[in-house]
Design a protein around this motif. Structure first.
Motif, mmCIF file in Angstrom:
data_model
loop_
_atom_site.group_PDB
_atom_site.id
_atom_site.type_symbol
_atom_site.label_atom_id
_atom_site.label_comp_id
_atom_site.label_asym_id
_atom_site.label_seq_id
_atom_site.Cartn_x
_atom_site.Cartn_y
_atom_site.Cartn_z
ATOM 1 N N THR A 215 0.847 -1.196 0.000
ATOM 2 C CA THR A 215 0.000 0.000 0.000
ATOM 3 C C THR A 215 0.883 1.246 0.000
ATOM 4 O O THR A 215 0.594 2.224 -0.703
ATOM 5 C CB THR A 215 -0.917 0.008 1.236
ATOM 6 O OG1 THR A 215 -1.432 -1.308 1.432
ATOM 7 C CG2 THR A 215 -2.063 0.995 1.082
ATOM 8 N N ARG A 216 1.949 1.205 0.778
ATOM 9 C CA ARG A 216 2.906 2.311 0.808
ATOM 10 C C ARG A 216 3.433 2.579 -0.602
ATOM 11 O O ARG A 216 3.412 3.721 -1.077
ATOM 12 C CB ARG A 216 4.060 1.943 1.761
ATOM 13 C CG ARG A 216 5.196 2.951 1.824
ATOM 14 C CD ARG A 216 6.341 2.400 2.688
ATOM 15 N NE ARG A 216 7.429 3.366 2.800
ATOM 16 C CZ ARG A 216 8.376 3.539 1.882
ATOM 17 N NH1 ARG A 216 8.375 2.796 0.778
ATOM 18 N NH2 ARG A 216 9.328 4.439 2.057
ATOM 19 N N GLN A 217 3.872 1.514 -1.275
ATOM 20 C CA GLN A 217 4.416 1.673 -2.636
ATOM 21 C C GLN A 217 3.353 2.233 -3.583
ATOM 22 O O GLN A 217 3.645 3.082 -4.422
ATOM 23 C CB GLN A 217 4.932 0.333 -3.149
ATOM 24 C CG GLN A 217 6.126 -0.200 -2.361
ATOM 25 C CD GLN A 217 6.446 -1.657 -2.699
ATOM 26 O OE1 GLN A 217 6.250 -2.105 -3.816
ATOM 27 N NE2 GLN A 217 6.926 -2.402 -1.721
ATOM 28 N N THR A 218 2.120 1.731 -3.438
ATOM 29 C CA THR A 218 1.021 2.193 -4.299
ATOM 30 C C THR A 218 0.741 3.681 -4.071
ATOM 31 O O THR A 218 0.583 4.445 -5.027
ATOM 32 C CB THR A 218 -0.264 1.389 -4.001
ATOM 33 O OG1 THR A 218 0.032 -0.003 -4.161
ATOM 34 C CG2 THR A 218 -1.405 1.773 -4.926
ATOM 35 N N VAL A 219 0.690 4.074 -2.792
ATOM 36 C CA VAL A 219 0.370 5.468 -2.463
ATOM 37 C C VAL A 219 1.482 6.413 -2.941
ATOM 38 O O VAL A 219 1.200 7.504 -3.444
ATOM 39 C CB VAL A 219 0.078 5.613 -0.945
ATOM 40 C CG1 VAL A 219 0.072 7.067 -0.510
ATOM 41 C CG2 VAL A 219 -1.259 4.952 -0.608
#
Ligand code: PMP
Length: 290
Positions: A215-219
Motif C-alpha cells: 500500500t505504501r508503494q502504491t500510495v
C-alpha cells in the motif's frame, strides 16, 4: 473466530473452517517459524495478489524455509478460497509455518504448511468520520535492527512486539501505536506504514528496516502521479511537530488519516483526502492499473 461456517484452504485441500487445526507441537507456534500475508479483494479481484504471494514466499526464504507451492499455486489457492467464500470484498490471510515432526530450535526436516482463509473485513467508514483521524500512542518497543531480526520479512515473530504495543495503546484509549526504529527514527505502526505532509510535500520513513508495504508503494506512486513531491528519508520524532497532515497505509488500513501521535497534532486535509480517494479508486477491478 475458529468456530464459524466456511472453508479454509489447507495444504492443498479445502477443509471446513472448524476443522482447520494444527498440532500443539507445531514449530511455528513454539519458535515463531511462520510468515503470513494480509490482502484485500475488491469486487472479486485481489489487489496486488501476485505481489502478496511473491512476498509470502520471500518472507519464508528470509526465515530459511521454502513454501512448497509456487506463486501460481498460491494464486490458485487464493482464487479458490475467495470464490468458495462467495465474497466480493474480503480480507485474505495466507499463512505458512513449520510443522510438528521435530521439536527443538532446529527443525530442518519439518513439513512446511500453507493455509489460506478469507473473511469479511469491511473497509468502509463514512469519509467524514475517517477524516477526523485516529489517535496514536508512541510505542515503548522499537523496530529491530536488521542485524537483530529479518526485519523486512512479514514474519509472525516480528509481530510479538506489535501486539504488545497495540494492546498497551488500546488500553490507554488510542487506536494504535507508532513505533520508532532502534535508532529512534520514526518507523511504522504495528500493522501499517506512516506518511506525513508539510506544505503540500509528502515525507515518509525510508523502508530499509521495516516492511515496505505494498500500500505504501502504491500510495507513493499515486502521489507522484498527482505531481506531489514524495521524499523517503529518516524522520526524527521531534519533526512531527512541524507536519500538517499524517496518515497510515496498509492492506487492511488502506489510507487512514491520523489526528494525533503522542504529543503531536495533525489536521487531516486535502492531500490526505485526495490520496485516500485515489487509493480506493486504484483498488477497484476496473481501475486503469488492473
Ligand atoms: N507494516 C507492518 C508491520 C504491517 O503489518 C503491514 C501490513 N501488512 C504494513 C506495514 C503495510 O503493508 P501492506 O501495505 O503491504 O499491507
Amino acid at each position: 473466530f475458529d468456530q464459524r461456517e466456511g472453508t479454509i484452504w489447507f495444504d492443498g485441500v479445502l477443509v471446513p473452517w472448524r476443522d482447520a487445526k494444527i498440532h500443539v507441537l507445531s514449530h511455528g507456534l513454539h519458535y515463531g517459524s511462520a510468515v503470513f500475508e494480509g490482502e484485500r479483494a475488491y469486487g472479486g479481484r485481489i489487489f496486488k495478489s501476485v505481489e502478496h504471494s511473491t512476498r509470502l514466499r520471500k518472507s519464508a526464504e528470509l526465515l530459511d524455509f521454502t513454501i512448497p507451492y509456487s506463486v501460481a499455486e498460491i494464486e490458485a489457492a487464493k482464487a479458490l478460497v475467495l470464490k468458495t467464500s462467495g465474497l466480493q470484498d474480503a480480507y485474505l490471510r495466507p499463512v505458512a509455518w513449520r510443522g510438528s515432526e521435530m521439536m527443538g530450535v532446529a527443525a530442518q526436516g519439518n513439513t512446511i504448511h500453507l493455509a489460506v482463509a478469507a473473511w469479511e473485513w469491511p473497509s468502509y467508514f463514512d469519509p467524514e468520520t475517517k477524516m477526523k483521524g485516529i489517535r496514536l500512542d508512541i510505542a515503548d518497543y522499537r523496530r529491530p535492527d536488521p542485524r537483530t531480526a529479518p526485519s523486512t520479512s512479514k514474519a509472525a515473530g516480528l509481530y510479538m512486539i506489535c501486539t504488545i504495543s497495540k494492546h498497551r495503546a488500546e488500553n490507554k484509549g488510542y487506536a494504535d501505536a507508532l513505533m520508532l526504529d532502534w535508532e529512534d527514527n520514526v518507523a511504522e505502526c504495528t500493522g501499517a506504514n506512516v506518511f506525513f505532509i508539510r506544505d503540500g510535500a509528502i515525507h515518509t520513513p525510508l523502508a530499509d528496516r521495516f516492511l515496505d508495504g505494498l500500500t505504501r508503494q502504491t500510495v507513493i506512486e499515486l502521489a507522484r502521479r498527482r505531481g506531489f513531491s514524495v521524499t523517503e528519508r529518516r524522520i526524527r520524532p521531534e519533526e512531527m511537530s512541524g507536519f500538517d497532515e499524517c496518515f497510515i497505509t496498509g492492506s487492511a488500513a488502506e489510507v487512514t488519516p491520523v489526528a494525533e501521535i503522542g504529543p503531536y497534532r495533525f489536521t487531516p486535509a486535502a492531500t490526505t483526502k485526495t490520496l485516500m480517494e485515489d487509493y480506493l479508486t486504484e483498488v477497484q477491478p476496473n481501475s486503469e492499473a488492473a
